[in-house]
Enzyme design. Structure first.
Site, PDB file in Angstrom:
ATOM      1  N   ARG A  30      14.777 -25.447  59.131  1.00 10.59           N
ATOM      2  CA  ARG A  30      15.309 -24.079  59.193  1.00 10.59           C
ATOM      3  C   ARG A  30      16.682 -23.993  58.538  1.00 10.59           C
ATOM      4  O   ARG A  30      17.027 -22.979  57.947  1.00 10.59           O
ATOM      5  CB  ARG A  30      15.346 -23.600  60.652  1.00 10.59           C
ATOM      6  CG  ARG A  30      13.949 -23.469  61.252  1.00 10.59           C
ATOM      7  CD  ARG A  30      13.942 -22.832  62.614  1.00 10.59           C
ATOM      8  NE  ARG A  30      12.578 -22.714  63.120  1.00 10.59           N
ATOM      9  CZ  ARG A  30      12.262 -22.182  64.292  1.00 10.59           C
ATOM     10  NH1 ARG A  30      13.226 -21.725  65.088  1.00 10.59           N
ATOM     11  NH2 ARG A  30      11.001 -22.116  64.677  1.00 10.59           N
ATOM     12  N   TYR A  75      10.107 -36.619  52.690  1.00 15.88           N
ATOM     13  CA  TYR A  75      11.369 -36.472  51.978  1.00 15.88           C
ATOM     14  C   TYR A  75      11.851 -37.802  51.398  1.00 15.88           C
ATOM     15  O   TYR A  75      12.788 -37.820  50.609  1.00 15.88           O
ATOM     16  CB  TYR A  75      12.425 -35.871  52.907  1.00 15.88           C
ATOM     17  CG  TYR A  75      12.026 -34.491  53.392  1.00 15.88           C
ATOM     18  CD1 TYR A  75      12.202 -33.365  52.584  1.00 15.88           C
ATOM     19  CD2 TYR A  75      11.432 -34.311  54.646  1.00 15.88           C
ATOM     20  CE1 TYR A  75      11.811 -32.109  53.007  1.00 15.88           C
ATOM     21  CE2 TYR A  75      11.039 -33.050  55.080  1.00 15.88           C
ATOM     22  CZ  TYR A  75      11.225 -31.955  54.256  1.00 15.88           C
ATOM     23  OH  TYR A  75      10.819 -30.711  54.688  1.00 15.88           O
ATOM     24  N   ARG A  96       7.304 -19.188  66.685  1.00 16.32           N
ATOM     25  CA  ARG A  96       6.084 -18.790  65.986  1.00 16.32           C
ATOM     26  C   ARG A  96       4.837 -19.185  66.775  1.00 16.32           C
ATOM     27  O   ARG A  96       3.786 -19.451  66.197  1.00 16.32           O
ATOM     28  CB  ARG A  96       6.066 -19.426  64.592  1.00 16.32           C
ATOM     29  CG  ARG A  96       7.264 -19.039  63.725  1.00 16.32           C
ATOM     30  CD  ARG A  96       7.124 -19.585  62.309  1.00 16.32           C
ATOM     31  NE  ARG A  96       8.237 -19.129  61.489  1.00 16.32           N
ATOM     32  CZ  ARG A  96       9.165 -19.952  60.963  1.00 16.32           C
ATOM     33  NH1 ARG A  96       9.095 -21.250  61.179  1.00 16.32           N
ATOM     34  NH2 ARG A  96      10.146 -19.467  60.213  1.00 16.32           N
ATOM     35  N   GLU A 108      -9.527 -25.362  63.665  1.00 20.63           N
ATOM     36  CA  GLU A 108      -8.838 -24.668  62.584  1.00 20.63           C
ATOM     37  C   GLU A 108      -9.122 -25.322  61.228  1.00 20.63           C
ATOM     38  O   GLU A 108      -9.297 -24.638  60.223  1.00 20.63           O
ATOM     39  CB  GLU A 108      -7.331 -24.650  62.850  1.00 20.63           C
ATOM     40  CG  GLU A 108      -6.904 -23.782  64.029  1.00 20.63           C
ATOM     41  CD  GLU A 108      -6.937 -22.300  63.700  1.00 20.63           C
ATOM     42  OE1 GLU A 108      -7.137 -21.936  62.517  1.00 20.63           O
ATOM     43  OE2 GLU A 108      -6.756 -21.500  64.626  1.00 20.63           O
ATOM     44  N   LYS A 152       0.206 -30.980  60.435  1.00 20.41           N
ATOM     45  CA  LYS A 152       1.669 -30.893  60.424  1.00 20.41           C
ATOM     46  C   LYS A 152       2.171 -30.524  61.817  1.00 20.41           C
ATOM     47  O   LYS A 152       1.668 -29.560  62.399  1.00 20.41           O
ATOM     48  CB  LYS A 152       2.099 -29.836  59.400  1.00 20.41           C
ATOM     49  CG  LYS A 152       3.601 -29.639  59.269  1.00 20.41           C
ATOM     50  CD  LYS A 152       3.922 -28.534  58.272  1.00 20.41           C
ATOM     51  CE  LYS A 152       5.427 -28.339  58.164  1.00 20.41           C
ATOM     52  NZ  LYS A 152       5.793 -27.224  57.264  1.00 20.41           N
ATOM     53  N   LYS A 172      -1.415 -26.771  61.957  1.00 20.14           N
ATOM     54  CA  LYS A 172       0.052 -26.690  61.939  1.00 20.14           C
ATOM     55  C   LYS A 172       0.516 -26.257  63.325  1.00 20.14           C
ATOM     56  O   LYS A 172       0.223 -25.145  63.776  1.00 20.14           O
ATOM     57  CB  LYS A 172       0.531 -25.704  60.887  1.00 20.14           C
ATOM     58  CG  LYS A 172       2.051 -25.613  60.785  1.00 20.14           C
ATOM     59  CD  LYS A 172       2.482 -24.660  59.678  1.00 20.14           C
ATOM     60  CE  LYS A 172       3.985 -24.570  59.573  1.00 20.14           C
ATOM     61  NZ  LYS A 172       4.423 -23.647  58.509  1.00 20.14           N
ATOM     62  N   SER A 195      10.840 -32.408  58.751  1.00 21.87           N
ATOM     63  CA  SER A 195      12.290 -32.600  58.711  1.00 21.87           C
ATOM     64  C   SER A 195      12.842 -33.309  59.943  1.00 21.87           C
ATOM     65  O   SER A 195      13.754 -34.138  59.829  1.00 21.87           O
ATOM     66  CB  SER A 195      12.976 -31.237  58.554  1.00 21.87           C
ATOM     67  OG  SER A 195      12.632 -30.370  59.629  1.00 21.87           O
TER      68      SER A 195
END
Length: 308
Positions: free
Chosen positions: A191, A298, A202, A218, A233, A181, A259
Site C-alpha cells: 500500500r 521482489y 477489501r 475460485e 496470493k 487472492k 510485500s
C-alpha cells in the site's frame, strides 16, 4: 549426490519481477517498508527491466502510481496514463527478452483505494467494475502487455476480459487470473508502494484467510471462464491452497510472494537474526515445492543472479 537427487529446483525463467512506476518524479523513490525496492521513473524502470532481462528473469509485472486519482480510476484507461506509457516503453526496451505483464486493477488509480467502482452506498459495484476492467484490458493490450494480471477479484472478470480481447483481435494476449487472492495482512507494504488511498479493507471481495476450499472453487471458476494462468496470493501463508490448486489444474499455476513476506525477511536479515540469502532461497523454493510453476517475487533479479 544431493544435487543429483534434489526434487525441486529454481530457474531464473520461473521468476517474475514486480515493478512500480510513479508519475511526476525525477528520480526513483525508495519504498521505506520494502528496502531495496523503489517507485521508478520511466528511465529507471527501463533499466530495472533490462537488468532483469540480462539476469534471465522470465517476466516483469508493472504497477502504475498516477499523480491524479478519481472515483472511477480514469487514468487507468487513458493511453497517456503512466502505466500504459510505461508498458509501451518497457515492451520496446525488453519485450523480446522477457514477458511484459501489467496489473489490471483499479485500486492504484481510484481516490478511494478500492479495486472497483463504488455504488451510491459505498459498496463495490461488481458489474460496473467489469466495464472498467474491459476498457483497461484493451488499452493495456494495445500498449504491449502480453499478460494481463486480473487482480481485482470481481466475479466474472475473466470471462468479460477474455471476450473483449477476442472481439478486438487480441487473441494472443494472455490472462493471469488472481483466483485465490486472500484478504491478507501481508499486503501492508504494498500500500505504501502504490500510495494506496484505501480506508478500511477489501474483505467483501477478497477471500477469507480461513477458507481453503474457496481458493479451489475460485480457481476452477476462472479456469472455466478462459484463464490462461491462475494465481494464489499471498504465497507463503497459503501453501496448502497452492498445493490444492496445483494438484487439480491443467494450466500453469503461479504464486505471488507479497510485500509483507519480502519485508519480514529483509527486516530480520537487517537485524542479523537470519541468513538473508538462505532465507530468500528457502522461501522461494518452498513456493515452487508446493506447486507454483512461476513465482512473482521482489528478489527475482537478485535471485536469478545467484542461480546463474
Amino acid at each position: 549426490m544431493r544435487r543429483l537427487v534434489s526434487e525441486t529446483r529454481l530457474h531464473p525463467a520461473e521468476l517474475v519481477l514486480p515493478l512500480f512506476v510513479r508519475e511526476g518524479v525525477d528520480e526513483a523513490v525508495p519504498i521505506g517498508s520494502m528496502p531495496g525496492v523503489s517507485q521508478h521513473t520511466l528511465d529507471s524502470l527501463k533499466r530495472a527491466a533490462a537488468d532483469a532481462a540480462e539476469a534471465g528473469v522470465g517476466g516483469v509485472m508493472l504497477f502504475g502510481v498516477p499523480a491524479v486519482r478519481d472515483a472511477t480510476g480514469s487514468q487507468a484507461t487513458d493511453p497517456r496514463g503512466i502505466l500504459n506509457v510505461a508498458t509501451a516503453a518497457v515492451a520496446a526496451e525488453v519485450g523480446d527478452a522477457l514477458v511484459v505483464q501489467t496489473d489490471l486493477c483499479l485500486d492504484e488509480f481510484t481516490d478511494h483505494g478500492h479495486c472497483g467502482v463504488l455504488d451510491d452506498r459505498g459498496r463495490v459495484d461488481n458489474d460496473a467494475t467489469l466495464e472498467r476492467y474491459v476498457d483497461m484490458a484493451l488499452v493495456q493490450a494495445d500498449a504491449g502487455s502480453s499478460i494481463l494480471g486480473l487482480s481485482g477479484m470481481m466475479d466474472g472478470q475473466v470471462d468479460a476480459v477474455r471476450s473483449a480481447l477476442d472481439e478486438e483481435g487480441f487473441v494472443d494476449t494472455a490472462i493471469l487470473a488472481y483466483s485465490a487472492k486472500y484478504a491478507s495482512a501481508f499486503y501492508g507494504p504494498f500500500r505504501e508502494a502504490v500510495d494506496s488511498q484505501l480506508s478500511g479493507d477489501r474483505r467483501s471481495y477478497q477471500l477469507d484467510p480461513g477458507n481453503r476450499r474457496e481458493g479451489m472453487r475460485e480457481s476452477t471458476l476462472d479456469m472455466s471462464e478462459g484463464a490462461d494462468i491462475v494465481m494464489v496470493k499471498p504465497a507463503g501463508s497459503y501453501l496448502d491452497v497452492l498445493a490444492d490448486v496445483a494438484a487439480m489444474s491443467d494450466i500453469p499455476v503461479w504464486a505471488y510472494q507479497v510485500s509483507g513476506e519480502y519485508a519480514m525477511i529483509e527486516a530480520a536479515a537487517a537485524n542479523g537474526w537470519i541468513d538473508r540469502r538462505r532465507a530468500i532461497e528457502e522461501s522461494v523454493i518452498s513456493i515452487r515445492r508446493a506447486g507454483a510453476d512461476t513465482v512473482l517475487t521482489y528478489w527475482a533479479t537478485e535471485l536469478a543472479g545467484w542461480l546463474k
